[in-house]
Write a protein that holds these residues in place. Structure first.
Motif, PDB file in Angstrom:
ATOM      1  N   ALA A  44      -9.731  -7.041   4.757  1.00  4.97           N
ATOM      2  CA  ALA A  44      -8.545  -6.180   4.664  1.00  4.97           C
ATOM      3  C   ALA A  44      -8.928  -4.784   4.185  1.00  4.97           C
ATOM      4  CB  ALA A  44      -7.516  -6.805   3.723  1.00  4.97           C
ATOM      5  N   SER A  45      -9.875  -4.701   3.246  1.00  2.65           N
ATOM      6  CA  SER A  45     -10.317  -3.389   2.762  1.00  2.65           C
ATOM      7  C   SER A  45     -11.024  -2.611   3.862  1.00  2.65           C
ATOM      8  CB  SER A  45     -11.239  -3.562   1.550  1.00  2.65           C
ATOM      9  OG  SER A  45     -10.521  -4.088   0.453  1.00  2.65           O
ATOM     10  N   ARG A  46     -11.864  -3.283   4.627  1.00  2.00           N
ATOM     11  CA  ARG A  46     -12.558  -2.598   5.724  1.00  2.00           C
ATOM     12  C   ARG A  46     -11.561  -2.094   6.763  1.00  2.00           C
ATOM     13  NH1 ARG A  46     -16.375  -7.439   5.286  1.00  2.00           N
ATOM     14  NH2 ARG A  46     -18.154  -6.631   4.082  1.00  2.00           N
ATOM     15  N   HIS A  47     -10.544  -2.893   7.023  1.00  2.00           N
ATOM     16  CA  HIS A  47      -9.534  -2.481   8.003  1.00  2.00           C
ATOM     17  C   HIS A  47      -8.784  -1.246   7.522  1.00  2.00           C
ATOM     18  CE1 HIS A  47      -6.467  -2.833  11.112  1.00  2.00           C
ATOM     19  NE2 HIS A  47      -5.555  -2.710  10.161  1.00  2.00           N
ATOM     20  N   LEU A  48      -8.428  -1.220   6.247  1.00  2.00           N
ATOM     21  CA  LEU A  48      -7.704  -0.075   5.695  1.00  2.00           C
ATOM     22  C   LEU A  48      -8.579   1.176   5.715  1.00  2.00           C
ATOM     23  CD1 LEU A  48      -5.095   0.923   4.339  1.00  2.00           C
ATOM     24  CD2 LEU A  48      -6.112   0.320   2.130  1.00  2.00           C
ATOM     25  N   ALA A  49      -9.853   1.022   5.377  1.00  2.00           N
ATOM     26  CA  ALA A  49     -10.764   2.171   5.399  1.00  2.00           C
ATOM     27  C   ALA A  49     -10.899   2.740   6.807  1.00  2.00           C
ATOM     28  CB  ALA A  49     -12.135   1.760   4.862  1.00  2.00           C
ATOM     29  N   ALA A  50     -10.948   1.865   7.801  1.00  2.00           N
ATOM     30  CA  ALA A  50     -11.036   2.328   9.185  1.00  2.00           C
ATOM     31  C   ALA A  50      -9.734   3.001   9.610  1.00  2.00           C
ATOM     32  CB  ALA A  50     -11.359   1.156  10.108  1.00  2.00           C
ATOM     33  N   LEU A  51      -8.598   2.442   9.171  1.00  2.00           N
ATOM     34  CA  LEU A  51      -7.296   3.017   9.494  1.00  2.00           C
ATOM     35  C   LEU A  51      -7.182   4.436   8.938  1.00  2.00           C
ATOM     36  CD1 LEU A  51      -4.581   2.018  10.844  1.00  2.00           C
ATOM     37  CD2 LEU A  51      -3.785   1.548   8.522  1.00  2.00           C
ATOM     38  N   GLY A  52      -7.738   4.644   7.750  1.00  2.00           N
ATOM     39  CA  GLY A  52      -7.676   5.955   7.111  1.00  2.00           C
ATOM     40  C   GLY A  52      -8.846   6.859   7.436  1.00  2.00           C
ATOM     41  N   ARG A  53      -9.766   6.380   8.276  1.00  2.00           N
ATOM     42  CA  ARG A  53     -10.917   7.173   8.733  1.00  2.00           C
ATOM     43  C   ARG A  53     -11.692   7.762   7.550  1.00  2.00           C
ATOM     44  NH1 ARG A  53      -6.602   8.522  11.498  1.00  2.00           N
ATOM     45  NH2 ARG A  53      -6.419  10.592  10.550  1.00  2.00           N
ATOM     46  N   LEU A  54     -12.015   6.912   6.590  1.00  2.00           N
ATOM     47  CA  LEU A  54     -12.821   7.360   5.459  1.00  2.00           C
ATOM     48  C   LEU A  54     -14.229   7.709   5.925  1.00  2.00           C
ATOM     49  CD1 LEU A  54     -11.881   5.057   2.457  1.00  2.00           C
ATOM     50  CD2 LEU A  54     -11.320   7.459   2.783  1.00  2.00           C
ATOM     51  N   ALA A  55     -14.781   8.757   5.336  1.00  2.00           N
ATOM     52  CA  ALA A  55     -16.102   9.235   5.758  1.00  2.00           C
ATOM     53  C   ALA A  55     -17.023   9.372   4.555  1.00  2.00           C
ATOM     54  CB  ALA A  55     -15.962  10.578   6.470  1.00  2.00           C
ATOM     55  N   SER A  56     -18.309   9.338   4.832  1.00  2.00           N
ATOM     56  CA  SER A  56     -19.316   9.468   3.786  1.00  2.00           C
ATOM     57  C   SER A  56     -19.135  10.777   3.026  1.00  2.00           C
ATOM     58  CB  SER A  56     -20.712   9.425   4.417  1.00  2.00           C
ATOM     59  OG  SER A  56     -21.706   9.562   3.432  1.00  2.00           O
ATOM     60  N   GLY A  57     -19.266  10.669   1.703  1.00  2.00           N
ATOM     61  CA  GLY A  57     -19.157  11.837   0.847  1.00  2.00           C
ATOM     62  C   GLY A  57     -17.758  12.133   0.361  1.00  2.00           C
ATOM     63  N   GLU A  58     -16.746  11.449   0.891  1.00  2.00           N
ATOM     64  CA  GLU A  58     -15.381  11.707   0.439  1.00  2.00           C
ATOM     65  C   GLU A  58     -15.171  11.140  -0.966  1.00  2.00           C
ATOM     66  OE1 GLU A  58     -12.197  12.463   3.657  1.00  2.00           O
ATOM     67  OE2 GLU A  58     -12.899  10.413   3.981  1.00  2.00           O
ATOM     68  N   ARG A  59     -14.312  11.827  -1.711  1.00  2.71           N
ATOM     69  CA  ARG A  59     -13.984  11.422  -3.075  1.00  2.71           C
ATOM     70  C   ARG A  59     -12.681  10.626  -3.031  1.00  2.71           C
ATOM     71  NH1 ARG A  59     -13.436  17.348  -5.009  1.00  2.71           N
ATOM     72  NH2 ARG A  59     -12.472  17.294  -2.956  1.00  2.71           N
ATOM     73  N   VAL A  60     -12.747   9.386  -3.511  1.00  7.34           N
ATOM     74  CA  VAL A  60     -11.615   8.464  -3.400  1.00  7.34           C
ATOM     75  C   VAL A  60     -11.176   8.011  -4.786  1.00  7.34           C
ATOM     76  CG1 VAL A  60     -10.804   6.264  -2.445  1.00  7.34           C
ATOM     77  CG2 VAL A  60     -12.463   7.656  -1.154  1.00  7.34           C
ATOM     78  N   LEU A  61      -9.868   8.001  -5.003  1.00  3.19           N
ATOM     79  CA  LEU A  61      -9.273   7.467  -6.224  1.00  3.19           C
ATOM     80  C   LEU A  61      -8.687   6.100  -5.901  1.00  3.19           C
ATOM     81  CD1 LEU A  61      -8.308   7.832  -9.185  1.00  3.19           C
ATOM     82  CD2 LEU A  61      -6.208   8.839  -8.244  1.00  3.19           C
ATOM     83  N   ASP A  62      -9.243   5.052  -6.503  1.00  2.96           N
ATOM     84  CA  ASP A  62      -8.801   3.675  -6.280  1.00  2.96           C
ATOM     85  C   ASP A  62      -7.813   3.305  -7.391  1.00  2.96           C
ATOM     86  OD1 ASP A  62      -8.505   0.981  -5.776  1.00  2.96           O
ATOM     87  OD2 ASP A  62     -10.624   0.467  -6.026  1.00  2.96           O
ATOM     88  N   VAL A  63      -6.518   3.333  -7.065  1.00  4.08           N
ATOM     89  CA  VAL A  63      -5.458   3.109  -8.059  1.00  4.08           C
ATOM     90  C   VAL A  63      -5.130   1.615  -8.128  1.00  4.08           C
ATOM     91  CG1 VAL A  63      -3.093   3.650  -8.720  1.00  4.08           C
ATOM     92  CG2 VAL A  63      -4.506   5.404  -7.620  1.00  4.08           C
ATOM     93  N   GLY A  64      -5.177   1.059  -9.333  1.00  4.02           N
ATOM     94  CA  GLY A  64      -5.004  -0.378  -9.489  1.00  4.02           C
ATOM     95  C   GLY A  64      -6.239  -1.101  -9.003  1.00  4.02           C
ATOM     96  N   CYS A  65      -7.402  -0.647  -9.454  1.00  6.96           N
ATOM     97  CA  CYS A  65      -8.680  -1.085  -8.890  1.00  6.96           C
ATOM     98  C   CYS A  65      -9.066  -2.505  -9.261  1.00  6.96           C
ATOM     99  CB  CYS A  65      -9.788  -0.126  -9.310  1.00  6.96           C
ATOM    100  SG  CYS A  65     -10.119  -0.125 -11.105  1.00  6.96           S
ATOM    101  N   GLY A  66      -8.406  -3.102 -10.264  1.00 10.77           N
ATOM    102  CA  GLY A  66      -8.774  -4.452 -10.661  1.00 10.77           C
ATOM    103  C   GLY A  66     -10.221  -4.513 -11.116  1.00 10.77           C
ATOM    104  N   THR A  67     -10.972  -5.463 -10.599  1.00  9.87           N
ATOM    105  CA  THR A  67     -12.376  -5.624 -10.973  1.00  9.87           C
ATOM    106  C   THR A  67     -13.306  -4.718 -10.169  1.00  9.87           C
ATOM    107  OG1 THR A  67     -12.560  -7.509  -9.462  1.00  9.87           O
ATOM    108  CG2 THR A  67     -12.068  -7.993 -11.777  1.00  9.87           C
TER     109      THR A  67
END
Length: 290
Positions: free
Chosen positions: A63-86
């Motif tokens: 599910a995480s890989r699918h979301l990353a592809a949906l959002g077209r995340l790219a190398s070097g981008e700065r991401v804030l993971d809200v509610g990151c859990g473990t």
């Protein structure tokens, strides 16, 4: 911190770290012991070895890989993971997508474990973690290219304030990548407990239309949105069958049961039934700051 937020914080901490509050050892100590019992070196772990306690949401790493592809995340981008859990999604984005990630969670035990797992898997240079309320994060304006949030808004009573924080923290044109549980068409009460709530007061589910409207009001423009309920239900059904089967001979790798305790089997079963009954649905989407 206002009294309402203090009460909510305490309730969430009690829910997500229930075994420790019942007198068990701290989560980090329990995990180290469980990895040793499974024949792993807790000072040097692989991402496959930690997968069972890495991403506490429906669909796991897929599910995480699918979301990353949906959002077209790219190398070097700065991401804030809200509610990151473990911290599993943070590590996946660092390892597979080359992102620099800051994870934020209100549960101190999760943040401690997230930092430890990143160090033990060699990803502590690309990930760091912060224990904070998502409605007021001590981070500078415009520091992130994307906000990432999986199965966390339903724990947040003041969603509008949280979305305002996201807008503050994003660069102009930054994206929101959201994988969220929302209320379904069936208005009957949820079967509880579920992984995000033990009591009704802990669950802040929004209807899909309400969530979309709040994002629009906060200045985010929809780019892609998918209802992924069917796949999430199939995934949950498979895992419920596994959790209800006879336990394996000998100790295995740690899973969510170590975090939530014996009640996790009931949580998973209730989540499956809530999905099947149309009480909740699962969305995956990408929005861009206008």
């Amino acid at each position: 911190m206002p009294a309402a937020h203090t009460s909510s914080h305490a309730s969430l901490t009690d829910h997500y770290d229930a075994p420790a509050h019942a007198g068990s050892a701290p989560l980090l100590v329990r995990l180290e012991s469980a990895f040793r019992a499974a024949g792993c070196d807790p000072a040097r772990l692989s991402l496959d070895e930690v997968a069972g306690i890495d991403q506490l949401h429906l669909g796991g790493r897929r599910a995480s890989r699918h979301l990353a592809a949906l959002g077209r995340l790219a190398s070097g981008e700065r991401v804030l993971d809200v509610g990151c859990g473990t911290g599993g999604a943070s590590r996946l984005l660092a390892d597979e997508f080359g992102c620099e990630v800051v994870g934020v969670d209100i549960t101190a035990a999760f943040v401690e474990v997230a930092e430890w797992l990143s160090a033990m898997t060699g990803l502590d240079r690309q990930t760091r973690f912060l224990c904070a309320d998502a409605a007021r994060m001590p981070l500078p304006d415009g520091g992130f290219d994307a906000v990432w949030c999986q199965h966390a808004l339903m724990n947040m009573p003041d969603v509008s304030t949280v979305l305002g924080e996201w807008r503050r923290l994003l660069v102009p044109g930054g994206r929101v990548l959201l994988h969220e549980v929302v209320a379904g068409d069936n208005p009957e009460p949820l079967a509880l407990p579920v992984p995000w709530a033990s009591r009704p007061a802990e669950s802040h589910l929004q209807a899909r239309a309400e969530l979309e409207a709040r994002l629009a009001e906060a200045g985010f423009v929809l780019e892609a949105l998918e209802d992924v309920t069917e796949g999430a239900l199939a995934w949950r059904q498979k895992h419920s069958r596994r959790e209800a089967s006879e336990p394996p001979v000998g100790p295995g790798l740690p899973g969510p049961g170590l975090i939530f305790g014996e009640r996790f089997v009931e949580m998973g079963r209730n989540l499956r039934d809530n999905l099947a009954a149309g009480k909740v649905r699962i969305l995956a989407g990408c929005w861009r700051q206008a």
